[in-house]
Design an enzyme around this catalytic site. Structure first.
Site, PDB file in Angstrom:
ATOM      1  N   GLY A  80      -5.792 -52.060   1.815  1.00 19.76           N
ATOM      2  CA  GLY A  80      -6.815 -51.075   2.184  1.00 19.76           C
ATOM      3  C   GLY A  80      -6.869 -49.933   1.195  1.00 19.76           C
ATOM      4  O   GLY A  80      -7.922 -49.321   0.974  1.00 19.76           O
ATOM      5  N   GLY A 114      -0.540 -13.393  11.925  1.00 18.41           N
ATOM      6  CA  GLY A 114      -1.438 -13.448  13.085  1.00 18.41           C
ATOM      7  C   GLY A 114      -2.744 -14.120  12.703  1.00 18.41           C
ATOM      8  O   GLY A 114      -2.805 -14.925  11.761  1.00 18.41           O
ATOM      9  N   GLY A 115      -3.793 -13.739  13.405  1.00 19.84           N
ATOM     10  CA  GLY A 115      -5.109 -14.346  13.158  1.00 19.84           C
ATOM     11  C   GLY A 115      -5.591 -14.132  11.739  1.00 19.84           C
ATOM     12  O   GLY A 115      -6.455 -14.867  11.240  1.00 19.84           O
TER      13      GLY A 115
HETATM   14  C1  HXC Z   1      -1.579   0.103  11.477  1.00 17.65           C
HETATM   15  C2  HXC Z   1       0.196  -0.375  10.165  1.00 17.65           C
HETATM   16  C3  HXC Z   1       0.119  -1.729  10.536  1.00 17.65           C
HETATM   17  C4  HXC Z   1      -0.901  -2.108  11.442  1.00 17.65           C
HETATM   18  C5  HXC Z   1       1.741  -1.501   9.171  1.00 17.65           C
HETATM   19  N1  HXC Z   1       1.214  -0.280   9.326  1.00 17.65           N
HETATM   20  N2  HXC Z   1       1.100  -2.392   9.924  1.00 17.65           N
HETATM   21  N3  HXC Z   1      -0.661   0.523  10.627  1.00 17.65           N
HETATM   22  N4  HXC Z   1      -1.729  -1.166  11.879  1.00 17.65           N
HETATM   23  N5  HXC Z   1      -1.026  -3.385  11.805  1.00 17.65           N
HETATM   24  C6  HXC Z   1       1.629   0.940   8.660  1.00 17.65           C
HETATM   25  C7  HXC Z   1       2.977   1.443   9.090  1.00 17.65           C
HETATM   26  O1  HXC Z   1       2.845   2.278  10.205  1.00 17.65           O
HETATM   27  C8  HXC Z   1       3.428   2.229   7.851  1.00 17.65           C
HETATM   28  O2  HXC Z   1       2.783   3.479   7.846  1.00 17.65           O
HETATM   29  C9  HXC Z   1       2.849   1.421   6.722  1.00 17.65           C
HETATM   30  O3  HXC Z   1       1.794   0.659   7.282  1.00 17.65           O
HETATM   31  C10 HXC Z   1       3.818   0.470   6.076  1.00 17.65           C
HETATM   32  O4  HXC Z   1       4.461  -0.256   7.126  1.00 17.65           O
HETATM   33  P1  HXC Z   1       6.041  -0.469   7.141  1.00 17.65           P
HETATM   34  O5  HXC Z   1       6.376  -1.023   8.452  1.00 17.65           O
HETATM   35  O6  HXC Z   1       6.727   0.806   6.712  1.00 17.65           O
HETATM   36  O7  HXC Z   1       6.221  -1.533   5.975  1.00 17.65           O
HETATM   37  P2  HXC Z   1       7.210  -2.753   5.912  1.00 17.65           P
HETATM   38  O8  HXC Z   1       8.590  -2.323   6.289  1.00 17.65           O
HETATM   39  O9  HXC Z   1       7.012  -3.340   4.543  1.00 17.65           O
HETATM   40  O10 HXC Z   1       6.713  -3.781   6.993  1.00 17.65           O
HETATM   41  C11 HXC Z   1       5.445  -4.396   6.888  1.00 17.65           C
HETATM   42  C12 HXC Z   1       5.070  -5.153   8.181  1.00 17.65           C
HETATM   43  C13 HXC Z   1       5.213  -4.204   9.385  1.00 17.65           C
HETATM   44  C14 HXC Z   1       6.043  -6.335   8.342  1.00 17.65           C
HETATM   45  C15 HXC Z   1       3.687  -5.681   7.996  1.00 17.65           C
HETATM   46  O11 HXC Z   1       4.535  -2.980   9.074  1.00 17.65           O
HETATM   47  C16 HXC Z   1       4.646  -4.770  10.624  1.00 17.65           C
HETATM   48  O12 HXC Z   1       5.292  -5.586  11.266  1.00 17.65           O
HETATM   49  N6  HXC Z   1       3.446  -4.305  10.970  1.00 17.65           N
HETATM   50  C17 HXC Z   1       2.803  -4.713  12.208  1.00 17.65           C
HETATM   51  C18 HXC Z   1       2.302  -6.111  12.097  1.00 17.65           C
HETATM   52  C19 HXC Z   1       1.479  -6.495  13.293  1.00 17.65           C
HETATM   53  O13 HXC Z   1       2.058  -6.690  14.377  1.00 17.65           O
HETATM   54  N7  HXC Z   1       0.138  -6.494  13.115  1.00 17.65           N
HETATM   55  C20 HXC Z   1      -0.767  -6.827  14.151  1.00 17.65           C
HETATM   56  C21 HXC Z   1      -0.731  -8.327  14.251  1.00 17.65           C
HETATM   57  S1  HXC Z   1      -1.945  -8.956  15.284  1.00 17.65           S
HETATM   58  P3  HXC Z   1       3.353   4.708   7.044  1.00 17.65           P
HETATM   59  O14 HXC Z   1       2.492   5.845   7.489  1.00 17.65           O
HETATM   60  O15 HXC Z   1       4.794   4.837   7.424  1.00 17.65           O
HETATM   61  O16 HXC Z   1       3.188   4.409   5.597  1.00 17.65           O
HETATM   62  C22 HXC Z   1      -3.126  -9.326  14.275  1.00 17.65           C
HETATM   63  C23 HXC Z   1      -4.209 -10.009  14.961  1.00 17.65           C
HETATM   64  C24 HXC Z   1      -5.261 -10.410  14.020  1.00 17.65           C
HETATM   65  O17 HXC Z   1      -3.148  -9.100  13.135  1.00 17.65           O
HETATM   66  C25 HXC Z   1      -6.124 -11.328  14.783  1.00 17.65           C
HETATM   67  C26 HXC Z   1      -7.310 -11.741  14.014  1.00 17.65           C
HETATM   68  C27 HXC Z   1      -8.080 -12.732  14.756  1.00 17.65           C
END
Ligand code: HXC
Length: 513
Positions: A403, A169-170
């Site tokens: 060039g 993402g961002g």
């Molecule tokens: C809060 C999160 C989190 C998040 C993961 N966790 N991502 N908590 N916010 N964004 C937590 C999970 O709940 C989990 O908690 C622990 O971290 C590990 O995650 P898992 O899913 O068990 O790990 P894994 O299987 O390795 O997968 C990793 C991952 C997946 C691919 C990153 O967690 C995922 O898809 N997360 C969401 C990604 C996402 O959509 N982020 C927002 C994007 S938007 P526990 O308690 O079980 O340990 C964004 C915008 C930014 O980032 C913009 C900036 C301008």
């Protein structure tokens, strides 16, 4: 007092555990080090001073008040690498997946501000699930606070990012605005939109690795400057990289101890083949010139027709930009021009002298290149060299055509010293093509057209496919023997050491982006 000290010690012990032992074990199972292990490995032994170890998030939504971990998913502080101060942050995947909360961002911003005010490099070790989903817009604000600081620090202090897990993402835009992005194979990936969104929007089925893994970004997109096979190798790469860099734009990069002798390198005489159409590996020329084993290549697998990287020459750091005849005959194209331009601008911003090794047949022709704006992209390299005020030296090892001759750090665009080897060919174009154009009528009127063409080609080559026309005009300062190149360069860079150029005031130029 004893009980208070006990409380402090207990809290500090807890900080070391991040999200707990089970999550640490999971991190290790994925062949990843934890944030703390990474920081410990990166910094000189015992030099790390942590800042904000007891910070926790402030969120009450979704029951978050009951889930607090000291540090809030990022370890921040300062220490030394190779004895020199750096600031570091390492995202802790064991705490909410290293996701970025408001307080997590505040911790990063705090050390970014210190790094900028003090004037020392900052290294970010990224391993994060992105925005802390429970915090919504506060997290987005936190990202923007970091982006803003990345830009304010750009060109003032070196900024290095290592991607050692997810970066999506961002979140990708902070590393993208730093000077160097390193990635770890198999365990890291970067993309703006992940496989699920890609599937929904374009119906493409693709894995995270295929979409944004280390190999993709180091060979196809050029987003990654360097790839390592594991965490330790990546951290080692950062330590090496820092050896070539100054602390800030106010500093010069540190020299290593070096004792000069006669510095003749006979090996340089046998690298370029007799036939000017045969390729050779420009890495051999680089190795023949620089201090032994000192080349640190950037973007090794991307746009391989140009080589860029740092080296030591007589103990002093330099940046090298070199055409590579082994790939696409060393032509300039869209990607190699962008690659070269970015490197030149980094070196110029941080007072690192530039050496250009030139063997370029011109720009790559074709619709692909024209439609992808070789005009604008080629101009980037031309612009970058033209605006650079660091000492700039060129050696033409063979071809300097069209060039591309102008662009590759020619005297006309401000290079300080330009050398050519005796076999150099400096001309508007190759003799064959030139003869075909300017002797068109004579060739078509001749009885034996092929023989006439050959005769005219030889005539043109005799006149221009050499370094002497350019040397007579002073476009080349000296024609040198290959074996003397290293000695000449050490002397030239030493002579130029105190070079100073005052440019007219402007807010900033308008590089063709
Ligand atoms: C809060 C999160 C989190 C998040 C993961 N966790 N991502 N908590 N916010 N964004 C937590 C999970 O709940 C989990 O908690 C622990 O971290 C590990 O995650 P898992 O899913 O068990 O790990 P894994 O299987 O390795 O997968 C990793 C991952 C997946 C691919 C990153 O967690 C995922 O898809 N997360 C969401 C990604 C996402 O959509 N982020 C927002 C994007 S938007 P526990 O308690 O079980 O340990 C964004 C915008 C930014 O980032 C913009 C900036 C301008």
């Amino acid at each position: 007092m004893d009980s208070k000290i006990k409380t402090l010690n207990e809290k500090l012990e807890q900080t070391k555990l991040g999200g707990g032992q089970a999550r640490i074990d999971k991190q290790h199972q994925k062949k990843k080090l934890t944030a703390r292990e990474r920081v410990t490995y990166l910094l000189d032994e015992g030099s790390f001073e942590e800042i904000g170890a007891l910070v926790t998030h402030r969120t009450k939504d979704f029951g978050m008040e009951n889930q607090k971990f000291y540090g809030d998913g990022v370890v921040t502080g300062y220490g030394t690498v190779n004895g020199k101060l750096i600031y570091v942050f390492a995202q802790d995947f064991t705490v909410f997946g290293g996701s970025l909360s408001e307080t997590h961002a505040e911790k990063i911003c705090k050390i970014m501000d210190m790094a900028l005010n003090v004037g020392a490099p900052i290294v970010g070790l990224n391993d994060s699930g992105g925005a802390r989903i429970q915090e919504g817009v506060r997290s987005l604000g936190g990202y923007a606070d970091i982006f803003y600081r990345n830009v304010q620090s750009s060109g003032v202090i070196p900024q290095i990012s290592a991607i050692m897990g997810p970066c999506a993402g961002g979140a990708v835009y902070s590393p993208a605005m730093t000077d160097f992005t390193l990635m770890v194979q198999d365990t890291s990936y970067m993309f703006v939109t992940g496989p699920n969104v890609v599937k929904t929007v374009t119906n493409e089925e693709i894995t995270s690795e295929e979409l944004g893994g280390a190999s993709v970004h180091s060979s196809k997109s050029g987003v990654a400057h360097k790839t390592a096979t594991n965490d330790v190798e990546c951290l080692e790469d950062i330590k090496q990289l820092l050896k070539y860099l100054p602390q800030s734009n106010k500093d010069k990069p540190a020299s290593l101890d070096y004792e000069l002798s006669d510095e003749i390198r006979e090996t340089l005489s046998d690298i370029v083949p007799e036939s000017s159409n045969k390729p050779y590996d420009m890495h051999q020329v680089i190795e023949g010139i620089i201090d032994e084993n000192s080349f640190y290549e950037i973007h090794k697998d991307y746009a391989e027709n140009i080589i860029v990287g740092f080296a030591h020459l007589g103990g002093k750091p330099i940046g090298i930009v070199a055409n590579q005849p082994m790939f696409l005959a060393g032509v300039l194209d869209v990607d190699s021009s962008r690659k070269g331009a970015r490197f030149v601008r980094f070196c110029d911003a941080f007072n690192i002298p530039l050496l250009v090794l030139e063997d370029v047949p011109g720009f790559l022709p074709g619709t692909d290149q024209e439609w992808n704006a070789i005009i604008t992209n080629g101009a980037k390299l031309l612009y970058a060299f033209s605006e650079a005020t660091v000492p700039r030296v060129t050696v033409i090892t063979r071809k300097a055509y069209g060039g591309a001759y102008d662009v590759m750090n020619s005297k006309h665009i401000g290079a300080d010293m330009n050398f050519a080897w005796p076999n150099a060919e400096i001309a508007v174009m190759g003799a064959k093509g030139a003869a075909e154009i300017i002797f068109k009528r004579e060739i078509s009127n001749a009885e034996d057209k092929e023989a006439k063409w050959k005769e005219k080609e030889a005539e043109y080559a005799q006149l221009f496919a050499n370094p002497y026309s350019a040397a007579e005009r002073g476009f080349i300062d000296e024609v040198i023997l290959p074996k003397n190149t290293r000695r000449k360069l050490i002397k030239a860079f030493s002579m130029l050491e105190n070079k100073e150029v005052i440019r007219p005031h402007r807010k900033h130029g308008n590089i063709p982006l």
